[in-house]
Design a protein around this motif. Structure first.
Motif, PDB file in Angstrom:
ATOM      1  N   UNK A 144      42.616  15.043  36.010  1.00  0.00           N
ATOM      2  CA  UNK A 144      41.878  16.521  35.644  1.00  0.00           C
ATOM      3  C   UNK A 144      40.487  16.487  35.467  1.00  0.00           C
ATOM      4  N   UNK A 145      39.830  17.520  35.907  1.00  0.00           N
ATOM      5  CA  UNK A 145      38.553  17.803  35.759  1.00  0.00           C
ATOM      6  C   UNK A 145      38.281  18.780  34.911  1.00  0.00           C
ATOM      7  N   UNK A 146      39.114  19.769  34.939  1.00  0.00           N
ATOM      8  CA  UNK A 146      39.005  21.075  33.950  1.00  0.00           C
ATOM      9  C   UNK A 146      40.251  21.608  33.868  1.00  0.00           C
ATOM     10  N   UNK A 147      40.703  22.076  32.781  1.00  0.00           N
ATOM     11  CA  UNK A 147      41.973  22.976  32.335  1.00  0.00           C
ATOM     12  C   UNK A 147      41.712  24.019  31.669  1.00  0.00           C
ATOM     13  N   UNK A 148      42.579  24.994  31.851  1.00  0.00           N
ATOM     14  CA  UNK A 148      42.654  26.359  31.170  1.00  0.00           C
ATOM     15  C   UNK A 148      44.040  26.661  30.810  1.00  0.00           C
ATOM     16  N   UNK A 149      44.474  26.773  29.754  1.00  0.00           N
ATOM     17  CA  UNK A 149      45.775  27.042  29.220  1.00  0.00           C
ATOM     18  C   UNK A 149      45.910  28.383  28.704  1.00  0.00           C
ATOM     19  N   UNK A 150      47.107  28.851  28.773  1.00  0.00           N
ATOM     20  CA  UNK A 150      47.590  30.137  28.117  1.00  0.00           C
ATOM     21  C   UNK A 150      49.073  30.327  27.881  1.00  0.00           C
ATOM     22  N   UNK A 151      49.387  30.969  26.955  1.00  0.00           N
ATOM     23  CA  UNK A 151      50.792  31.107  26.779  1.00  0.00           C
ATOM     24  C   UNK A 151      51.453  32.530  27.387  1.00  0.00           C
ATOM     25  N   UNK A 152      52.268  32.180  28.209  1.00  0.00           N
ATOM     26  CA  UNK A 152      52.862  33.493  29.031  1.00  0.00           C
ATOM     27  C   UNK A 152      54.321  33.808  28.544  1.00  0.00           C
TER      28      UNK A 152
ATOM     29  N   UNK B 223      56.788  32.740  23.763  1.00  0.00           N
ATOM     30  CA  UNK B 223      55.663  32.303  24.792  1.00  0.00           C
ATOM     31  C   UNK B 223      56.205  30.565  25.787  1.00  0.00           C
ATOM     32  N   UNK B 224      55.719  30.573  26.815  1.00  0.00           N
ATOM     33  CA  UNK B 224      55.741  29.266  27.493  1.00  0.00           C
ATOM     34  C   UNK B 224      54.484  28.910  27.723  1.00  0.00           C
ATOM     35  N   UNK B 225      54.249  27.678  28.004  1.00  0.00           N
ATOM     36  CA  UNK B 225      52.735  27.399  28.168  1.00  0.00           C
ATOM     37  C   UNK B 225      52.530  27.277  29.808  1.00  0.00           C
ATOM     38  N   UNK B 226      51.454  27.799  30.141  1.00  0.00           N
ATOM     39  CA  UNK B 226      51.123  27.912  31.830  1.00  0.00           C
ATOM     40  C   UNK B 226      49.621  27.096  31.610  1.00  0.00           C
ATOM     41  N   UNK B 227      49.579  25.898  32.745  1.00  0.00           N
ATOM     42  CA  UNK B 227      48.272  25.557  32.611  1.00  0.00           C
ATOM     43  C   UNK B 227      47.657  25.630  33.943  1.00  0.00           C
ATOM     44  N   UNK B 228      46.455  25.762  33.947  1.00  0.00           N
ATOM     45  CA  UNK B 228      45.590  25.936  35.318  1.00  0.00           C
ATOM     46  C   UNK B 228      44.795  24.820  35.315  1.00  0.00           C
ATOM     47  N   UNK B 229      44.809  23.686  36.206  1.00  0.00           N
ATOM     48  CA  UNK B 229      44.020  22.828  36.396  1.00  0.00           C
ATOM     49  C   UNK B 229      43.121  22.562  37.769  1.00  0.00           C
ATOM     50  N   UNK B 230      41.916  22.037  37.348  1.00  0.00           N
ATOM     51  CA  UNK B 230      41.088  21.613  38.567  1.00  0.00           C
ATOM     52  C   UNK B 230      41.211  20.138  38.550  1.00  0.00           C
ATOM     53  N   UNK B 231      41.436  19.656  39.867  1.00  0.00           N
ATOM     54  CA  UNK B 231      41.538  18.165  40.075  1.00  0.00           C
ATOM     55  C   UNK B 231      40.290  17.655  40.389  1.00  0.00           C
ATOM     56  N   UNK B 232      39.857  16.458  39.967  1.00  0.00           N
ATOM     57  CA  UNK B 232      38.850  15.811  40.167  1.00  0.00           C
ATOM     58  C   UNK B 232      38.620  15.406  41.685  1.00  0.00           C
TER      59      UNK B 232
ATOM     60  N   UNK C  61      38.112  33.280  31.455  1.00  0.00           N
ATOM     61  CA  UNK C  61      38.796  34.235  31.120  1.00  0.00           C
ATOM     62  C   UNK C  61      40.171  34.295  31.046  1.00  0.00           C
ATOM     63  N   UNK C  62      40.944  33.989  29.843  1.00  0.00           N
ATOM     64  CA  UNK C  62      42.120  33.775  29.567  1.00  0.00           C
ATOM     65  C   UNK C  62      43.090  34.916  29.883  1.00  0.00           C
ATOM     66  N   UNK C  63      42.366  36.045  29.368  1.00  0.00           N
ATOM     67  CA  UNK C  63      43.345  37.275  29.937  1.00  0.00           C
ATOM     68  C   UNK C  63      43.480  37.343  31.171  1.00  0.00           C
ATOM     69  N   UNK C  64      42.635  37.001  32.099  1.00  0.00           N
ATOM     70  CA  UNK C  64      43.234  37.095  33.644  1.00  0.00           C
ATOM     71  C   UNK C  64      44.118  36.135  34.020  1.00  0.00           C
ATOM     72  N   UNK C  65      44.120  35.067  33.383  1.00  0.00           N
ATOM     73  CA  UNK C  65      45.017  33.952  33.740  1.00  0.00           C
ATOM     74  C   UNK C  65      46.566  34.402  33.182  1.00  0.00           C
ATOM     75  N   UNK C  66      46.446  35.045  32.188  1.00  0.00           N
ATOM     76  CA  UNK C  66      47.740  35.609  31.572  1.00  0.00           C
ATOM     77  C   UNK C  66      48.353  36.581  32.519  1.00  0.00           C
ATOM     78  N   UNK C  67      47.360  37.352  32.954  1.00  0.00           N
ATOM     79  CA  UNK C  67      47.832  38.471  34.095  1.00  0.00           C
ATOM     80  C   UNK C  67      48.633  38.034  35.071  1.00  0.00           C
ATOM     81  N   UNK C  68      47.723  36.843  35.752  1.00  0.00           N
ATOM     82  CA  UNK C  68      48.497  36.207  36.891  1.00  0.00           C
ATOM     83  C   UNK C  68      49.669  35.617  36.450  1.00  0.00           C
ATOM     84  N   UNK C  69      49.770  34.890  35.188  1.00  0.00           N
ATOM     85  CA  UNK C  69      51.010  34.126  34.899  1.00  0.00           C
ATOM     86  C   UNK C  69      52.023  34.801  34.630  1.00  0.00           C
ATOM     87  N   UNK C  70      51.757  36.293  34.269  1.00  0.00           N
ATOM     88  CA  UNK C  70      52.809  37.023  33.809  1.00  0.00           C
ATOM     89  C   UNK C  70      53.167  38.033  35.053  1.00  0.00           C
ATOM     90  N   UNK C  71      52.313  37.939  36.323  1.00  0.00           N
ATOM     91  CA  UNK C  71      52.882  38.802  37.235  1.00  0.00           C
ATOM     92  C   UNK C  71      52.146  40.302  37.281  1.00  0.00           C
TER      93      UNK C  71
END
Ligand code: PRX
Length: 681
Positions: free
Chosen positions: A575-583, A590-599, A644-654
């Protein structure tokens, strides 16, 4: 947050206490609120007077924001208050603890027996060189010896730091070192859903990472070796760990033969009583410090009034002692009141999904205190499980840990409370020590989803971004109040909950980090404690808690910081970078959703996602395991580089995407959404 608000605000059912309940309640006079508000110090002083003190305090409160001292100059001992004064008085043979192990083994321990056991452990701690002020880390299953060890520490003035048995070796290691614990008290293992949680092996692993302050590990034998049987159920194979002579101490040899006579240390009211770690919005957990006199006063008072505790009650709080709820409402609050508590070791669906209801029937529990996530799980399992049980001993229900959705409240009310038990939805935190916003069951008309009003003697309000008080304005402003019941649109700014006066059980700080203490709780608003929660008030002045406003997730009611999970992810070589949100999650809140960028250099393989989930569970503990891991090429960032976690939350919660105008590259988000949808589909 907005979804929570709109579901809550459609809710306008009101449940007044029954006349019979009010007539018999410990507190049924509504004037108590004004009375306590007119002189909170004398209100709390009254409660402190219900404890046993070796020496009475000289003054009630010294307040140098953000540091409070309560009952200055007073001397007391928490263990004496919870054990000796009952054991040596009329409650000697009253049951203090009714314990059920997961395999069905039952123990009942009277206050007299509790005094003997706690005294032996206290003597054992003294023999191991533990003295007043030393930190003891407790990493045990939910068995009587866990409560006993906490009380034994309090008896000799040692500071306990209980670490929940579900935490990983890494998390344990970090907490041991932060507190500089001299001793770790553990067990060989504990039962969980038919398996053994290998506690001693995990302690070994933590110590192998380097814990220079630890001199000894004291191990209680809960499960024995594989093949041993408990209640005819054989102990399955598990990692028993290693035995390191001198460092490792066997409970059977070291504690059992000891004297049952051990005097209590006379503690100053402001002496540290315990540390309990909780996640904050940065990766490092905060060691929340509580002191003796104020904490004991807060838990004694709230247990008696919020749960309407009576002499004959059997109090069942389902929380593990690894959390503040277990500290305050399994051990110190009920026991300060001389109550009988039920402790259960294992999973709620072992051997079947009616385990909790069977426990309640078997021991005639009268008060049940549990979490919305558990209630939603029971709902999912179906009402047929509680229906098979009588549940007629119950007279009061409680909820804690996260906002309770009205559907769950109503289900709890109908299927468990049989429409007669009042429900107390209690808002509080590790930092507040005791319940803060709650109904008083003999007085308060409850509304599903609202924790209602601050406990007498507690001053809370709702502030806006600038720290302006929304509460009085709101109560006077009809226009503002109307939207609440019209199902209409909420005003665009949510409010922040704030506590505006010091209270006895408030935390005295973050262990070893005064700066973080000030920054986290006392900087956001000039004159108030900032708990980090959003809230709204209705026209009755009721509080509706709306969840965290910072980067802390509430997963099954437990705080987990997004940063903590992110750093566990980037710890993995892929993992190079990660962003985590509660969806939003139906059962866990809440459940954990993780968005990761792979090296770039890393060769991806099929099992990578599972591997990353397992890595987080290993680094932090199973409760932090992400539900989703989404591999992505980029993360949505502002032009200044902030994710921008808010956007990630929007994505994860559809949801339709919110404002993307500050995004450096809006295409990143739509690509992510496509990816998410294809995964879900
Ligand atoms: O967000 C609030 C939520 O849990 C947080 C505190 O978590 P912790 O320190 O782990 O203590 C949990 C048990 C007291 C709070 O900041 N929370 C807790 N109870 C409620 C709640 N949110 C809404 N309603 C509640 N009754």
């Amino acid at each position: 947050m907005s979804d929570t608000i709109s579901t809550l605000l459609d809710e306008n059912r009101v449940f007044p206490p029954t006349e019979a309940f009010s007539a018999a309640a410990n507190m049924s006079n509504p004037d108590i609120y004004d009375h306590a508000a007119s002189d909170p110090e004398s209100f709390w002083e009254g409660w402190a007077g219900a404890l046993h003190w070796y020496k009475k305090w000289d003054s009630v409160l010294e307040w140098n924001r953000p540091y409070a001292k309560w009952f200055l100059g007073g001397k007391l001992n928490a263990c004496y208050n919870c054990v000796d004064r009952h054991a040596l008085g009329p409650r000697a043979v009253k049951r203090a603890i009714i314990f059920e192990g997961e395999p069905g083994d039952i123990r009942e321990i009277s206050y007299m027996e509790l005094l003997d056991e706690v005294s032996k452990i206290a003597n054992g701690l003294l023999n191991l060189g533990i003295r007043k002020g030393d930190r003891v880390c407790i990493y045990m299953p939910m068995i009587p010896e866990l409560a006993m060890t906490m009380l034994a520490c309090a008896r000799i003035g040692a500071v306990h730091s209980v670490v929940f048995g579900g935490f990983s070796a890494d998390s344990l290691h970090e907490r041991i070192n932060d507190a500089q614990a001299k001793l770790v008290v553990t067990a060989d293992g504990g039962w969980r859903r038919g398996h053994i949680v290998p506690l001693k092996a995990t302690v070994d692993e933590a110590l192998d990472m380097g814990c220079p302050s630890v001199e000894h590990v004291l191990m209680y034998r809960r499960v024995g070796l594989p093949g041993n049987t408990i209640n005819k159920i054989p102990v399955p194979d598990y990692n028993v760990g290693k035995w390191e002579p001198i460092r490792d101490i066997d409970w059977n040899e070291h504690i059992l033969p000891l004297s049952t006579d051990c005097p209590c240390e006379e503690m100053d009211s402001e002496d540290m009583m315990f540390i309990l770690y909780t996640s904050g919005s940065t990766g490092k957990p905060k060691g929340i410090v509580h002191t003796t006199g104020g904490y004991m006063t807060g838990v004694l008072a709230t247990t008696r009034w919020v749960f309407d505790l009576k002499e004959e009650d059997v109090f069942f709080c389902t929380a593990d002692c690894g959390w503040i709820t277990g500290h305050s409402y399994v051990v110190y609050g009920p026991m300060a009141n001389g109550a009988t508590v039920v402790m259960y070791e294992g999973a709620l669906d072992m051997p079947q999904k009616d385990r909790l209801w069977r426990i309640i029937d078997r021991h005639r529990a009268t008060i049940l205190y549990t979490a919305p996530t558990a209630i939603r799980t029971f709902m999912k399992w179906g009402a047929e499980w509680p229906k098979k049980c009588r549940l007629d001993s119950l007279r009061l229900l409680g909820s804690v840990g996260e906002p309770i959705n009205p559907e769950a409240w109503i289900w709890y009310h109908e299927h468990i409370g049989k429409e007669v038990c009042p429900i107390v939805d209690t808002w509080w935190q590790t930092e507040t020590g005791a319940i803060m916003i709650t109904p008083l069951p003999g007085i308060t008309k409850t509304k599903p989803g609202s924790a209602t009003r601050p406990f007498p003697g507690i001053s809370a309000t709702i502030l806006d971004e600038q720290g302006r008080d929304l509460m009085p304005q709101h109560l006077m402003d009809v226009k503002e109040a109307k939207w609440l019941h019209s199902g209409g649109k909420r005003p665009s700014i949510g409010g922040y909950l704030a506590i505006t006066r010091p209270w006895p059980s408030m935390t005295r700080g973050i262990y070893g980090d005064p700066e973080r203490f000030v920054n986290t709780y006392w900087t956001r608003f000039k004159d108030a404690y900032f708990p980090g929660d959003g809230a709204k008030a209705d026209e009755d002045g009721y509080f509706w808690l709306l969840g965290r406003v910072d980067d802390v997730m509430l997963v099954s009611g437990h705080n987990i910081s997004t940063m903590e999970v992110e750093s566990a992810l980037v710890d993995h070589p892929a993992v190079a970078e990660a962003a985590v949100i509660g969806k939003k999650h139906e059962v866990k809140g809440q459940a954990i959703s993780a968005f990761v960028i792979i090296r770039a250099q890393f060769k991806q393989h099929d099992g990578l996602i599972e591997e990353l989930k397992a890595h987080v569970a290993k680094k932090i503990g199973a409760l932090a395991r992400p539900d989703d891991v989404i591999i992505t090429a980029e993360l949505p960032k502002t032009r200044s580089g902030k994710i921008m976690r808010r956007l990630l939350r929007d994505v994860a919660e559809g949801r339709a995407l919110g404002d993307t105008t500050t995004l450096a590259d809006p295409a990143v988000v739509s690509a992510l959404r496509d990816k998410y949808e294809s995964m879900e589909g």
